[in-house]
Write a protein that holds these residues in place. Structure first.
Motif, PDB file in Angstrom:
ATOM      1  N   GLN A 151       0.828  -1.207   0.000  1.00 51.99           N
ATOM      2  CA  GLN A 151       0.000   0.000   0.000  1.00 51.99           C
ATOM      3  C   GLN A 151       0.863   1.256   0.000  1.00 51.99           C
ATOM      4  O   GLN A 151       0.533   2.251  -0.650  1.00 51.99           O
ATOM      5  CB  GLN A 151      -0.926  -0.009   1.217  1.00 51.99           C
ATOM      6  CG  GLN A 151      -1.979  -1.111   1.168  1.00 51.99           C
ATOM      7  CD  GLN A 151      -2.790  -1.205   2.448  1.00 51.99           C
ATOM      8  OE1 GLN A 151      -2.649  -0.382   3.349  1.00 51.99           O
ATOM      9  NE2 GLN A 151      -3.627  -2.227   2.537  1.00 51.99           N
ATOM     10  N   ILE A 156      -0.695   6.364  -2.494  1.00 55.84           N
ATOM     11  CA  ILE A 156      -2.137   6.618  -2.372  1.00 55.84           C
ATOM     12  C   ILE A 156      -2.386   8.091  -2.048  1.00 55.84           C
ATOM     13  O   ILE A 156      -1.761   8.670  -1.166  1.00 55.84           O
ATOM     14  CB  ILE A 156      -2.747   5.715  -1.283  1.00 55.84           C
ATOM     15  CG1 ILE A 156      -2.589   4.246  -1.698  1.00 55.84           C
ATOM     16  CG2 ILE A 156      -4.218   6.040  -1.058  1.00 55.84           C
ATOM     17  CD1 ILE A 156      -3.074   3.248  -0.680  1.00 55.84           C
ATOM     18  N   ASP A 159      -7.631  11.266  -1.660  1.00 53.91           N
ATOM     19  CA  ASP A 159      -8.978  10.754  -1.925  1.00 53.91           C
ATOM     20  C   ASP A 159      -9.039   9.225  -1.950  1.00 53.91           C
ATOM     21  O   ASP A 159     -10.062   8.631  -2.309  1.00 53.91           O
ATOM     22  CB  ASP A 159      -9.529  11.320  -3.232  1.00 53.91           C
ATOM     23  CG  ASP A 159      -8.666  10.937  -4.440  1.00 53.91           C
ATOM     24  OD1 ASP A 159      -7.651  10.216  -4.240  1.00 53.91           O
ATOM     25  OD2 ASP A 159      -8.996  11.354  -5.555  1.00 53.91           O
ATOM     26  N   GLY A 160      -7.919   8.575  -1.572  1.00 53.72           N
ATOM     27  CA  GLY A 160      -7.925   7.125  -1.445  1.00 53.72           C
ATOM     28  C   GLY A 160      -7.585   6.364  -2.706  1.00 53.72           C
ATOM     29  O   GLY A 160      -7.610   5.130  -2.703  1.00 53.72           O
ATOM     30  N   THR A 161      -7.247   7.046  -3.798  1.00 52.46           N
ATOM     31  CA  THR A 161      -6.867   6.375  -5.041  1.00 52.46           C
ATOM     32  C   THR A 161      -5.356   6.405  -5.198  1.00 52.46           C
ATOM     33  O   THR A 161      -4.667   7.211  -4.568  1.00 52.46           O
ATOM     34  CB  THR A 161      -7.517   7.058  -6.257  1.00 52.46           C
ATOM     35  OG1 THR A 161      -7.074   8.423  -6.317  1.00 52.46           O
ATOM     36  CG2 THR A 161      -9.037   7.017  -6.145  1.00 52.46           C
ATOM     37  N   SER A 388     -12.079  -3.725   8.207  1.00 45.57           N
ATOM     38  CA  SER A 388     -12.015  -2.350   8.692  1.00 45.57           C
ATOM     39  C   SER A 388     -12.241  -2.303  10.202  1.00 45.57           C
ATOM     40  O   SER A 388     -13.163  -2.956  10.722  1.00 45.57           O
ATOM     41  CB  SER A 388     -13.079  -1.495   7.994  1.00 45.57           C
ATOM     42  OG  SER A 388     -13.160  -0.220   8.597  1.00 45.57           O
TER      43      SER A 388
END
Length: 434
Positions: A151, A156, A159-161, A388
Motif C-alpha cells: 500500500q 495513495i 482521496d484514497g486512489t 475495517s
C-alpha cells in the motif's frame, strides 16, 4: 585487497543505514500525527527515534543477542498505539490521557521484561511461544508487512486512489531490485537494496519534482512524555502492558531465525540479554513518546537478500543513525526521502521473510485434522488484517485494539490451540515426520 574490503564495508554500512532508516522514519511521524502533536514535537520524536534506534542496534549486537538484527519499533505495538490515538474521540478520552496511560503501561512492561531477564524468568517464554506459535507469528508478520509496503508503494492520494505515475515507478523499482538481486554478479547483487533506494530517489525527484518533500526546519531539543505524562487510566494501561508482554515473541522468533542463518544454536544467555536490552530501550522509548523496541524478525529477509553476514557494517550503520539523530540538518535531509521508494525496495527485501516462515515448518506434514493448528490462526489473522476497524465499533472500546489486530489475535489463538489440544493424537503415522 584492503581497499576493496574497505569500500565493501563502507557501502554495506550505508546500505544498513538506509535499511534501518526506512524502517524507522514513518513510525514516530505517524504516531505524532495520530496524537495531533505539533510539527516541532513530531520532529523531536523523529530525532529521538533515530538516536535510540541506532544505540539499541549497537547494544543488542555487542551485548545482547549479538546478531546483526535491527532493533526497531515494534510493529505490533505501533498498531496498538495508532489505533488508540485514532479512536480517542470514541473512547471519550483526550490524547494526553491516552498517551499518559500508554506511557504507564509500556514503562511497566519494559520494567517487567528487564526483571524477567535479570532473574532468569524468561525460560518460561519458549513454553508459551512454541515452534508452531512462532511459525504462525512469522507467517502473519510476513503478510502484515507485505500489505503495509504494498500500500505504501502505491502513492495513495488524499482521496484514497493510487497515484498512477508513482505506482509505475514503484513497480519498476520492484522489478529492478529483484533483477539485481537474482541476475547481477554477487558484488552488485549484495547492494541491490542500496542501489534501489538511490536510483529510486533520483528518479522520483526527476519525475515528480512537485511532489518532493520540503526539508523541515531543524532544531535540537528533547521533551519528556510528549504524548502525555504517566497516569492511572487502567484500561489503557492494561492494553499497553499486555501488548508489551506479547511483543516478547518477536525476540524469540528473531534470535532463533538469526541463529539458524548463522548455523548456530541460540544460547539461553542470548535470549536473556536480548530481553534485558529490549526492556531497557523500550522504557527509554516510552519517555519520548516512541513505540517500544523489539528485534526485527524481518531483518532475516534483508540479510538473505544482501547475503552480507559481516557484523561490522551493521554496527557502523547503527552508529551513523545515532549520529544523524543528534544532527537535525541530517535528519531533515533524510526525511525528504520518498517513502514510496523505501516501501518498494523493502517490499523486495521482505519477500525473503516468507521463505523464513515456510522454512520454520521444518518439513512438517499436516492432515485434515492437524491443519487446523496452522490454518485457523493464520487465516483468522489475515481476515482481521483485511477487516475495517470500524466493523468492531459496537464492541467495548478497550477490546477493539486487540480484535482489530490480526497479528495479536492470530498468535493468541495459536497459543490457545497449542495448550488445549494434543495434536499428536490426530497425526497419521504415515505422515509423521521421521
Amino acid at each position: 585487497m584492503k581497499n576493496l574490503l574497505s569500500s565493501f564495508t563502507v557501502f554495506s554500512s550505508i546500505q544498513w543505514l538506509f535499511f534501518i532508516f526506512a524502517n524507522t522514519v514513518v513510525v514516530p511521524l505517524s504516531i505524532g500525527a495520530a496524537f495531533d502533536v505539533s510539527p516541532e514535537v513530531s520532529r523531536m520524536m523523529l530525532s529521538a527515534s533515530l538516536l535510540f534506534t541506532g544505540l539499541a542496534c549497537i547494544f543488542q549486537g555487542l551485548l545482547g543477542h549479538r546478531y546483526p538484527l535491527l532493533e526497531g519499533h515494534s510493529g505490533l505495538l505501533w498498531g496498538v498505539m495508532l489505533n488508540l490515538g485514532l479512536t480517542a474521540s470514541s473512547l471519550g478520552m483526550s490524547f494526553t490521557e491516552i498517551g499518559g496511560g500508554l506511557a504507564t503501561g509500556l514503562l511497566l512492561a519494559g520494567a517487567v521484561t528487564m526483571l524477567m531477564a535479570l532473574f532468569g524468568w524468561t525460560t518460561i517464554l519458549p513454553k508459551i511461544f512454541t515452534p508452531m506459535v512462532m511459525t504462525v507469528y512469522l507467517f502473519l508478520l510476513t503478510f502484515q508487512l507485505m500489505m503495509v509496503f504494498f500500500q505504501g508503494m502505491l502513492g495513495i492520494t488524499d482521496d484514497g486512489t493510487m497515484n498512477v505515475g508513482v505506482s509505475l515507478l514503484s513497480l519498476f523499482l520492484v522489478i529492478f531490485v529483484s533483477v539485481l538481486k537474482i541476475k547481477a554478479p554477487k558484488a552488485i547483487g549484495n547492494f541491490a537494496i542500496l542501489i534501489g533506494i538511490v536510483v529510486g530517489w533520483i528518479l522520483y525527484v526527476v519525475l515528480f519534482p512537485e511532489s518532493g518533500q520540503e526539508a523541515p526546519a531543524a532544531a535540537f531539543s528533547f521533551e519528556l512524555f510528549p504524548l502525555g505524562a504517566p497516569n492511572l487510566e487502567y484500561g489503557i494501561i492494561a492494553v499497553a502492558f499486555f501488548a508489551g508482554v506479547l511483543n516478547l515473541s518477536n525476540t524469540i522468533a528473531s534470535v532463533q531465525a538469526a541463529a539458524e542463518l548463522y548455523r548456530e544454536k541460540a544460547k539461553p544467555g542470548q535470549f536473556r540479554n536480548s530481553f534485558f536490552f529490549t526492556g531497557l530501550f523500550s522504557m527509554v522509548a516510552s519517555l519520548f513518546g516512541l513505540v517500544p523496541y523489539t528485534p526485527f524478525t524481518s531483518t532475516i529477509g534483508f540479510l538473505q537478500s544482501t547475503r552480507i553476514l559481516d557484523k561490522r557494517p551493521f554496527f557502523i550503520g547503527g552508529m551513523l543513525l545515532a549520529v544523524i539523530g543528534l544532527l537535525p540538518p541530517l535528519t531533515s535531509f533524510l526525511v525528504t526521502m520518498p517513502m514510496t521508494v523505501g516501501n518498494a525496495v523493502l517490499f523486495v527485501a521482505y519477500l525473503q521473510l516468507f521463505g523464513t516462515a515456510y522454512g520454520s515448518l521444518r518439513g512438517a506434514a499436516f492432515n485434515s485434522d492437524t491443519i487446523f493448528r496452522l490454518a485457523a490462526p493464520v487465516l483468522l489473522g489475515v481476515c482481521l488484517m483485511n477487516t475495517s476497524p470500524a466493523v468492531f465499533g459496537p464492541l467495548p472500546v478497550l477490546l477493539q485494539p486487540f480484535l482489530t489486530n490480526g497479528l495479536i489475535m492470530g498468535v493468541l489463538l495459536s497459543i490457545v490451540l497449542e495448550k488445549v489440544t494434543n495434536w499428536g493424537q490426530f497425526e497419521d503415522k504415515e505422515v509423521r515426520r521421521a
